[in-house]
Scaffold this active site. Structure first.
Site, PDB file in Angstrom:
ATOM      1  N   GLU A   1       0.955   3.879   1.892  1.00 55.33           N
ATOM      2  CA  GLU A   1       1.494   4.363   3.169  1.00 55.33           C
ATOM      3  C   GLU A   1       2.751   3.586   3.550  1.00 55.33           C
ATOM      4  O   GLU A   1       3.760   4.166   3.963  1.00 55.33           O
ATOM      5  CB  GLU A   1       0.446   4.231   4.288  1.00 55.33           C
ATOM      6  CG  GLU A   1      -0.877   4.898   3.994  1.00 55.33           C
ATOM      7  CD  GLU A   1      -1.886   3.933   3.373  1.00 55.33           C
ATOM      8  OE1 GLU A   1      -1.576   3.317   2.329  1.00 55.33           O
ATOM      9  OE2 GLU A   1      -2.992   3.806   3.916  1.00 55.33           O
TER      10      GLU A   1
ATOM     11  N   HIS B   1       0.826  -1.209   0.000  1.00 56.05           N
ATOM     12  CA  HIS B   1       0.000   0.000   0.000  1.00 56.05           C
ATOM     13  C   HIS B   1       0.862   1.263   0.000  1.00 56.05           C
ATOM     14  O   HIS B   1       2.037   1.242   0.375  1.00 56.05           O
ATOM     15  CB  HIS B   1      -0.941  -0.014   1.211  1.00 56.05           C
ATOM     16  CG  HIS B   1      -2.054  -0.998   1.069  1.00 56.05           C
ATOM     17  ND1 HIS B   1      -2.965  -1.271   2.079  1.00 56.05           N
ATOM     18  CD2 HIS B   1      -2.409  -1.785   0.009  1.00 56.05           C
ATOM     19  CE1 HIS B   1      -3.834  -2.177   1.649  1.00 56.05           C
ATOM     20  NE2 HIS B   1      -3.521  -2.509   0.415  1.00 56.05           N
TER      21      HIS B   1
ATOM     22  N   CYS C   1      -5.424   1.148   5.965  1.00 52.83           N
ATOM     23  CA  CYS C   1      -5.898  -0.156   6.426  1.00 52.83           C
ATOM     24  C   CYS C   1      -5.192  -0.527   7.734  1.00 52.83           C
ATOM     25  O   CYS C   1      -4.279   0.180   8.186  1.00 52.83           O
ATOM     26  CB  CYS C   1      -5.640  -1.208   5.353  1.00 52.83           C
ATOM     27  SG  CYS C   1      -3.914  -1.713   5.220  1.00 52.83           S
TER      28      CYS C   1
ATOM     29  N   CYS D   1      -1.321  -0.986   7.337  1.00 55.41           N
ATOM     30  CA  CYS D   1      -0.593   0.280   7.237  1.00 55.41           C
ATOM     31  C   CYS D   1      -0.633   1.030   8.567  1.00 55.41           C
ATOM     32  O   CYS D   1       0.335   1.719   8.918  1.00 55.41           O
ATOM     33  CB  CYS D   1      -1.167   1.138   6.112  1.00 55.41           C
ATOM     34  SG  CYS D   1      -0.746   0.481   4.485  1.00 55.41           S
TER      35      CYS D   1
HETATM   36 ZN   LIG Z   1      -2.808  -0.346   3.828  1.00 51.45          ZN
END
Ligand SMILES: [Zn+2]
Length: 178
Positions: free
Chosen positions: A98, A96, A122, A125
């Site tokens: 981040e 992801h 999420c 992250c």
């Molecule tokens: Zn994430």
């Protein structure tokens, strides 16, 4: 009158009396804009998320977008969401935005930094954000707010003292040719 113009604060047609532009973008617009622009690098056909990490002094420290790790070709690894076999879907391979932004930072510590992201982080992250010492998350979209992942993310950030708030869209549109 020389020597007096700088005292004036009023705007005249987007230019202050001092000569300074007044329609420049705000810090929040700048950093969320950079996050969104970063997301445009993503090859994911369904979700493009971008992230921009900023110091307390408003210096950009790192950026990221969702994608596969270096060396895992965008043309070989799968982008499917729903494959019959887990190994054929993207979820086991994507990083992801981040986490990528955190991992991309080579400058030392991110303790106390702010993180701008176009979609609420999420749970995975959130763990990285907390462990990196990031103290503030400014997000745009929160369309998965009801999912266990995002509920867990908020639960962890609440417990760890990571503040989060939604970006306030200004409604300003910026167009430029690349
Ligand atoms: Zn994430």
């Amino acid at each position: 009158m020389p020597g007096t113009a700088f005292l004036a604060q009023n705007s005249k047609g987007g230019i202050a009396v001092s000569g300074k532009r007044e329609d420049y973008i705000s810090w929040d617009e700048y950093f969320m804009g950079v996050a969104i622009l970063s997301g445009m690098r993503s090859k994911d056909p369904n979700t493009q998320v971008g992230c921009c990490i900023v110091s307390q002094e408003n210096r950009i420290l790192s950026m990221g977008y969702n994608g596969f790790p270096a060396g895992c070709s965008d043309d070989v690894f799968p982008w499917e969401r729903e494959a019959s076999k887990a190994l054929d879907s993207k979820y086991l391979y994507t990083t992801h935005s981040e986490l990528n932004a955190i991992l991309n930072y080579k400058g030392g510590s991110l303790v106390g930094a702010k993180l701008y992201v176009s979609l609420f982080p999420c749970n995975e992250c959130a763990k990285a954000i907390i462990q990196a010492g990031i103290k503030e998350v400014i997000y745009d979209c929160d369309k998965y707010a009801d999912t266990a992942s995002v509920l867990a993310s908020k639960r962890m950030m609440d417990a760890a003292g990571v503040a989060y708030h939604q970006y306030k869209r200004s409604g300003r549109e910026i167009r430029f040719e690349l």
